[in-house]
Design a protein around this motif. Structure first.
Motif: not given
Length: 199
Positions: A127-136
């Motif tokens: 909770p309250k954490v930002f993250y990078a989201a990537l996919y292919n």
């Protein structure tokens, strides 16, 4: 886009699915409305999630036309999570689809998606954490003949996504990102806003 997932209490079974509304422009020119849901099964001895599901897809034409076409899909998938290093969260998704498209012969399609999530301010996506989201994701048609002398390429499309996610709490995450899609004939980019909900 809204994605949901629920594991039944004291059971290896659950449900998951999604609702996606896509436009050719910002709003008002329907590209696609996708309604998808499935029953999940998680074996006790393996870190994998299997799904058997159904999707209904309504597709619209680009521009002033309000014409739509309907499609039904049955699908089976396997989801395999993997953690690499201290903070790289990989997920492999293998999906096999059976398509019943209006005015086309029965079709199948194979899909492989590699997801990668990387938290910025912690080692876990909490909770309250930002993250990078990537996919292919790669799509391959199971056959090229779709009826009445019409054919499609064996390569269907490839999607690449770059986004930022935020974990509101243990149950809800939001993502905002950019997806680039390439087919044999064209390419396009789309902004995506999604909510991911475990309940």
């Amino acid at each position: 886009m809204y994605f949901y997932k629920h594991q039944f209490q004291n059971s290896q079974f659950g449900v998951q699915g999604d609702v996606q509304y896509r436009n050719w422009n910002i709003i008002g020119d329907l590209e696609q409305l996708l309604l998808r849901s499935g029953v999940t099964y998680q074996p006790k001895a393996a870190d994998v999630l299997f799904t058997l599901g159904y999707a209904h897809v309504t597709s619209g034409a680009l521009g002033d036309s309000n014409d739509t076409s309907a499609e039904s899909r049955i699908y089976q998938e396997a989801l395999l999570p993997q953690k690499v290093g201290g903070r790289f969260y990989l997920t492999h998704r293998f999906r096999y689809e059976q398509h019943f498209v209006e005015d086309q012969d029965f079709r199948t399609r194979y899909r492989y998606n590699l997801f990668l999530n990387i938290p910025f301010t912690a080692k876990t996506i909490s909770p309250k954490v930002f993250y990078a989201a990537l996919y292919n994701e790669l799509f391959i048609n199971g056959q090229t003949d779709i009826g009445d002398g019409r054919e499609v390429e064996l390569f269907d499309r490839n999607r690449t996504y770059l986004g930022i996610g935020y974990a509101l709490n243990e149950s809800i995450r939001f993502q905002l990102g950019w997806m680039n899609q390439k087919t044999a004939n064209r390419g396009k980019a789309q902004f995506q806003l999604s909510m991911h909900h475990k309940f």
